[in-house]
Design a protein around this motif. Sequence first.
Motif, mmCIF file in Angstrom:
data_model
loop_
_atom_site.group_PDB
_atom_site.id
_atom_site.type_symbol
_atom_site.label_atom_id
_atom_site.label_comp_id
_atom_site.label_asym_id
_atom_site.label_seq_id
_atom_site.Cartn_x
_atom_site.Cartn_y
_atom_site.Cartn_z
ATOM 1 N N GLU A 48 0.993 -1.080 -0.036
ATOM 2 C CA GLU A 48 0.190 -0.111 0.028
ATOM 3 C C GLU A 48 0.725 1.427 0.077
ATOM 4 O O GLU A 48 0.371 2.406 -0.567
ATOM 5 C CB GLU A 48 -0.780 0.106 0.906
ATOM 6 C CG GLU A 48 -1.960 -1.069 1.289
ATOM 7 C CD GLU A 48 -2.911 -1.057 0.113
ATOM 8 O OE1 GLU A 48 -3.422 0.020 -0.178
ATOM 9 O OE2 GLU A 48 -3.327 -2.170 -0.493
ATOM 10 N N LYS A 51 1.807 3.220 -3.428
ATOM 11 C CA LYS A 51 0.458 3.548 -3.931
ATOM 12 C C LYS A 51 0.218 5.016 -3.280
ATOM 13 O O LYS A 51 -0.039 5.998 -3.941
ATOM 14 C CB LYS A 51 -0.726 2.572 -3.660
ATOM 15 C CG LYS A 51 -0.835 1.300 -4.462
ATOM 16 C CD LYS A 51 -1.919 0.648 -4.057
ATOM 17 C CE LYS A 51 -1.850 -0.891 -4.444
ATOM 18 N NZ LYS A 51 -2.692 -1.685 -3.887
ATOM 19 N N VAL A 55 0.518 8.636 -5.303
ATOM 20 C CA VAL A 55 -0.402 9.621 -5.124
ATOM 21 C C VAL A 55 0.158 11.152 -4.796
ATOM 22 O O VAL A 55 -0.008 11.990 -5.282
ATOM 23 C CB VAL A 55 -1.712 9.167 -4.464
ATOM 24 C CG1 VAL A 55 -2.391 10.533 -3.966
ATOM 25 C CG2 VAL A 55 -2.200 8.224 -4.649
ATOM 26 N N ASN A 116 -7.980 14.396 -2.062
ATOM 27 C CA ASN A 116 -7.789 13.438 -3.023
ATOM 28 C C ASN A 116 -8.532 12.081 -2.500
ATOM 29 O O ASN A 116 -8.111 11.624 -1.402
ATOM 30 C CB ASN A 116 -6.659 13.182 -3.438
ATOM 31 C CG ASN A 116 -6.104 12.130 -4.325
ATOM 32 O OD1 ASN A 116 -6.549 11.233 -4.187
ATOM 33 N ND2 ASN A 116 -5.734 12.407 -5.589
ATOM 34 N N GLU A 117 -9.453 11.514 -3.070
ATOM 35 C CA GLU A 117 -10.104 10.323 -2.341
ATOM 36 C C GLU A 117 -9.213 9.292 -2.505
ATOM 37 O O GLU A 117 -9.162 8.536 -1.298
ATOM 38 C CB GLU A 117 -11.337 9.944 -3.331
ATOM 39 C CG GLU A 117 -12.248 8.774 -2.717
ATOM 40 C CD GLU A 117 -12.696 9.066 -1.464
ATOM 41 O OE1 GLU A 117 -12.868 8.115 -0.731
ATOM 42 O OE2 GLU A 117 -12.912 10.244 -1.052
ATOM 43 N N GLN A 118 -8.366 9.064 -3.259
ATOM 44 C CA GLN A 118 -7.410 7.867 -3.293
ATOM 45 C C GLN A 118 -6.393 7.975 -2.204
ATOM 46 O O GLN A 118 -6.055 7.053 -1.409
ATOM 47 C CB GLN A 118 -6.457 7.774 -4.439
ATOM 48 C CG GLN A 118 -5.860 6.470 -4.756
ATOM 49 C CD GLN A 118 -5.298 6.527 -6.039
ATOM 50 O OE1 GLN A 118 -4.933 7.312 -6.877
ATOM 51 N NE2 GLN A 118 -4.383 5.373 -6.388
ATOM 52 N N SER A 120 -7.118 9.887 0.669
ATOM 53 C CA SER A 120 -7.804 9.354 1.991
ATOM 54 C C SER A 120 -8.043 7.900 2.057
ATOM 55 O O SER A 120 -7.763 7.416 3.324
ATOM 56 C CB SER A 120 -9.048 10.233 1.820
ATOM 57 O OG SER A 120 -8.878 11.448 1.624
ATOM 58 N N GLN A 121 -8.468 7.315 1.096
ATOM 59 C CA GLN A 121 -8.506 5.751 1.293
ATOM 60 C C GLN A 121 -7.388 5.043 1.508
ATOM 61 O O GLN A 121 -7.383 4.125 2.472
ATOM 62 C CB GLN A 121 -9.170 5.236 -0.209
ATOM 63 C CG GLN A 121 -10.583 5.410 -0.335
ATOM 64 C CD GLN A 121 -10.978 4.812 -1.652
ATOM 65 O OE1 GLN A 121 -10.093 4.528 -2.543
ATOM 66 N NE2 GLN A 121 -12.414 4.839 -1.910
ATOM 67 N N LEU A 122 -6.308 5.475 0.888
ATOM 68 C CA LEU A 122 -4.747 4.788 1.151
ATOM 69 C C LEU A 122 -4.423 4.947 2.600
ATOM 70 O O LEU A 122 -4.146 4.185 3.315
ATOM 71 C CB LEU A 122 -3.873 4.985 0.080
ATOM 72 C CG LEU A 122 -3.937 4.508 -1.202
ATOM 73 C CD1 LEU A 122 -3.124 5.337 -2.252
ATOM 74 C CD2 LEU A 122 -3.744 3.114 -1.255
ATOM 75 N N ARG A 125 -6.449 2.780 5.010
ATOM 76 C CA ARG A 125 -6.149 1.562 5.081
ATOM 77 C C ARG A 125 -4.755 1.312 5.698
ATOM 78 O O ARG A 125 -4.425 0.327 6.354
ATOM 79 C CB ARG A 125 -5.956 1.234 3.525
ATOM 80 C CG ARG A 125 -5.294 -0.175 3.088
ATOM 81 C CD ARG A 125 -6.172 -1.216 3.429
ATOM 82 N NE ARG A 125 -5.853 -2.416 2.901
ATOM 83 C CZ ARG A 125 -5.607 -3.599 3.515
ATOM 84 N NH1 ARG A 125 -6.284 -3.634 4.526
ATOM 85 N NH2 ARG A 125 -5.118 -4.668 3.075
#
Length: 190
Positions: A48, A51, A55, A116-118, A120-122, A125
């Motif tokens: 992770e 990634k 970003v 940025n949604e990506q 935030s998700q990363l 996670r």
Amino acid sequence: MRSPLLIGAALALTLYFIVLYNGLVGLKHSVAKAWANIDVLLKQRHDEIPKLVEVCKQYAQFEQQTLLKVMEARNAVASSSAAHDAARLGASEGLLRRGIAQLNAVAEAYPELKANEQFSQLSRRISALEDSIADRRELYNEAVNLNNMRIEQFPDLLIARLFGFAGAHPLRFESHETCDVDVSSLFRQP
């Protein structure tokens, strides 16, 4: 003619020996299982982090030194884990956690990145994986403690030495890793 009492005592002693031996084998495998559980989570986090770094790289002026530190710490954790080196893993984990905290702190200066949604998700996670790793560390250290106590207690000590059962090393962290976080230091540029 052998006495039934002597045969019974020999049988009881043999059964006792088998129970002790099997208990030590079980503890050895508990330590290995606990390490494997940590390893799975470390590998997931290992996958992770690049990634998240990628970003962040999309924001050209984002601090490259912070990204480099995170990737170096990630690689140190991976090599420590692969070598089953609990002492080195503890130190590497500390570096990685500080790097991720600094990465998140620097991200505060980039509203577009924070939105940025990506990202935030990363971030969520990786935070969830951090919590799971902390839980697994506790289980691993408990398994190590039980194993190490048993191989030092009599009569288990005799069987442990006879069959080469070895102690394991708990995951330890530097003192600054267990104290309160200085949040203001996270926002200072290195």
